[in-house]
Design a protein around this motif. Structure first.
Motif, mmCIF file in Angstrom:
data_model
loop_
_atom_site.group_PDB
_atom_site.id
_atom_site.type_symbol
_atom_site.label_atom_id
_atom_site.label_comp_id
_atom_site.label_asym_id
_atom_site.label_seq_id
_atom_site.Cartn_x
_atom_site.Cartn_y
_atom_site.Cartn_z
ATOM 1 N N LEU A 77 -7.184 0.078 5.655
ATOM 2 C CA LEU A 77 -5.898 0.597 5.175
ATOM 3 C C LEU A 77 -4.768 0.256 6.148
ATOM 4 C CD1 LEU A 77 -4.414 2.397 3.099
ATOM 5 C CD2 LEU A 77 -4.991 4.347 4.515
ATOM 6 N N LEU B 135 1.397 2.456 -3.588
ATOM 7 C CA LEU B 135 0.279 2.914 -4.396
ATOM 8 C C LEU B 135 0.281 4.432 -4.285
ATOM 9 C CD1 LEU B 135 -2.316 0.258 -3.221
ATOM 10 C CD2 LEU B 135 -0.972 0.243 -5.326
ATOM 11 N N GLY C 21 -7.733 -5.690 -2.216
ATOM 12 C CA GLY C 21 -8.964 -5.072 -1.691
ATOM 13 C C GLY C 21 -9.373 -3.839 -2.466
ATOM 14 N N TYR D 81 0.814 -1.204 0.000
ATOM 15 C CA TYR D 81 0.000 0.000 0.000
ATOM 16 C C TYR D 81 0.852 1.259 0.000
ATOM 17 C CZ TYR D 81 -4.701 -1.892 0.299
ATOM 18 O OH TYR D 81 -5.911 -2.480 0.016
ATOM 19 N N CYS E 292 -10.722 5.736 1.317
ATOM 20 C CA CYS E 292 -12.193 5.681 1.407
ATOM 21 C C CYS E 292 -12.800 4.570 0.554
ATOM 22 C CB CYS E 292 -12.793 7.014 1.012
ATOM 23 S SG CYS E 292 -12.466 7.446 -0.716
ATOM 24 N N ALA F 208 -11.919 4.232 -7.539
ATOM 25 C CA ALA F 208 -12.650 4.121 -6.272
ATOM 26 C C ALA F 208 -13.322 5.466 -5.966
ATOM 27 C CB ALA F 208 -11.687 3.735 -5.149
#
Ligand SMILES: C[S@@+](CC[C@H](N)C(=O)[O-])C[C@H]1O[C@@H](n2cnc3c(N)ncnc32)[C@H](O)[C@@H]1O
Length: 490
Positions: free
Chosen positions: A402, A8, A248, A5, A319, A350
């Motif tokens: 997260l 990203l 996810g 993560y 979010c 998203a």
């Protein structure tokens, strides 16, 4: 392969200047490549690699080189040299856990990554054809192989049975309701036994998850034997194949929220439904309801505080589709004053879903709400703050789905930054998966979804960088799959 993560990067990732992308070694090469990096005659773990440089881990804080020094570098894959030449030390920074990470720029040569990857693929093919699955099997504990075979037979037995029945119904011209009844009936009959099997696999897997080599072998074994049968379930397919680079993504979250039978056959629908009923998936829905409850509570606090014309400010980091916001609007519809939501995610698609669903509710009910959507990574948030929102302005800040991927020290720094966003009296809520999770096997092994599971004490440790005045607590959401660290700013 999953991207972490922290990598990203949102829309601003690579700016305007072309720089060859750096790739983590495990994202580029197979597990069998066993890369060896030799720098000035000593071997070091390779960390990442690009076409014009690489970085490696040095075990202590005092590396043998300084920035600008020239070194001799050799890179071997499958015991074969793929690069040898001179390099210059470009940077030295702290390692991910300890020691230092040293970045080298190649002098007068380059690493042809596509060619290296092809070579890796070909070597793997040759080794596979020569030795077959035996070497892999020898690295997987027998007890684990036994439970995997038991699950395989469970899948195949029921797939055959359900396919036969479904085909017969179709031939008889049965209508959709008959197929739907079969699906519900099968799910009711198989739910309990499948849950037991997942628990059994988790119990066996717990004994070796700390041993990385065995874990990787067991995952590969599962991916060969079980995963192909499960990919008919839309949720499994999306999470396992990771079209956006991580499991996810917003589409997976939409499957969770829909919580319905999806798929092209009765068997696929049943497996899909079991995946969306898994405790970690069910917990996504129950934690969403908890966030709405907290948002309502904080909203009341602000209404009581501000009187006539209250302005309630909420920020949500990571979010995704932001179902909390659209549900809040559709249940409350109108309220005194205004609500301002700042929704942050590194994934533009998203944000697009979040905007569409929440804005549709605002328009439908003519609600006094405004949405600010920010396409950025928490890494940028740490260095640059949140555009449009000053520190000390938010009444409620929350993040779900997260922190389960962010290691402790990074998470502590991020929580401190989010705390600084809070107005006096404001509340911060941070969700993270609870340890132990007695069905963790399905996430880790069936869809290659690695999650950090935290105990209550580990949750409390995340608040280590906050001032003493912060009121810290840990609550368990009703589904009991996620803890929330709650922090009130006083
Ligand atoms: C598991 S989803 C959870 C989404 C949402 N909170 C929910 O519970 O439905 C995780 C979200 O975090 C986002 N994300 C991942 N890495 C991020 C980063 N570095 N900065 C900001 N968002 C990130 C992903 O794009 C994804 O939408």
């Amino acid at each position: 392969m999953t991207r972490s993560y922290e990598r990203l990067m949102g829309s601003l990732g690579r700016g305007m200047f072309f720089r060859p992308e750096r790739q983590r070694v495990r994202e580029l090469l197979s597990r069998d490549a066993r890369p060896k990096l030799v720098v000035d005659g000593r071997q070091f773990p390779l960390f990442d690699i690009s076409m014009n440089g690489l970085s490696f881990l040095f075990p202590d804080n005092f590396p043998a080189w300084a920035v600008g020094d020239e070194t001799d570098v050799a890179l071997l894959l499958h015991e074969e040299e793929v690069y040898h030449g001179a390099a210059r030390v470009a940077r030295i920074e702290p390692g991910p856990r300890k020691g230092a990470r040293i970045g080298l720029g190649l002098v007068g040569g380059f690493l042809d990554l596509p060619a290296i990857r092809r070579k890796d693929d070909e070597r793997r093919l040759e080794q596979g054809l020569l030795h077959g699955p035996g070497p892999l099997e020898s690295r997987v504990p027998h007890e684990y192989q036994d439970v995997v075979m038991k699950i395989l037979h469970f899948y195949q037995f029921h797939r055959r049975l359900l396919d036969e029945t479904e085909n017969r119904y179709h031939l008889e011209g049965a209508d959709e309701s008959v197929i739907n009844n079969l699906t519900v009936h099968a799910a009711d009959a198989l739910r309990g036994p499948y849950e037991e099997l997942q628990k059994e696999a988790s119990r066996v897997a717990v004994s070796f998850v700390g041993d990385r080599e065995t874990l990787l072998a067991a995952k590969e074994y599962t991916e060969n034997v079980l995963v192909p049968v499960t990919l008919c379930a839309p949720l499994n397919r999306r999470a396992y194949t990771k079209p956006l680079g991580y499991p996810g993504d917003y589409q997976v979250m939409l499957h969770y929220y829909a919580n319905s039978f999806e798929g092209d056959s009765v068997f696929a629908k049943v497996l899909h439904k079991f995946a969306v009923e898994h405790p970690l998936s069910n917990g996504v829905r129950t934690r969403k309801d908890l966030m709405i409850e907290m948002m309502n509570h904080e909203h009341q606090r602000v209404i009581e505080r501000d009187g006539d014309d209250p302005e309630f400010r909420v920020a949500n980091l990571g979010c995704g589709p932001a179902r909390e916001i659209s549900d809040f609007i559709s249940t409350n519809k109108t309220w005194p004053g205004r609500v301002l939501w700042t929704l942050i995610d590194q994934e533009e698609r998203a944000l697009s879903v979040a905007y569409r669903t929440s804005q549709a509710e605002i328009s439908k009910w003519n609600s006094a709400g405004e949405l600010f959507l920010l396409n950025l990574s928490f890494v940028q948030l740490l260095s640059e703050g949140v555009p449009l929102q000053e520190p000390g302005t938010q009444d409620f800040v929350f993040s779900t789905g997260l922190f389960d991927y962010i290691r402790e020290s990074r998470a502590q720094t991020l929580i401190r930054a989010l705390y600084d966003l809070l107005a006096d009296g404001g509340l911060l809520a941070i969700g993270s998966a609870r340890a132990p999770q007695e069905m963790f096997w399905s996430a880790e092994f069936l869809v290659d979804w690695t999650i950090l599971y935290r105990t209550r004490d580990e949750m409390l440790r995340l608040a280590a960088l906050l001032p003493e005045s912060a009121e810290v607590d840990v609550v368990l959401e009703p589904g009991e799959a996620y803890y929330f660290l709650t922090i009130r700013k006083r």
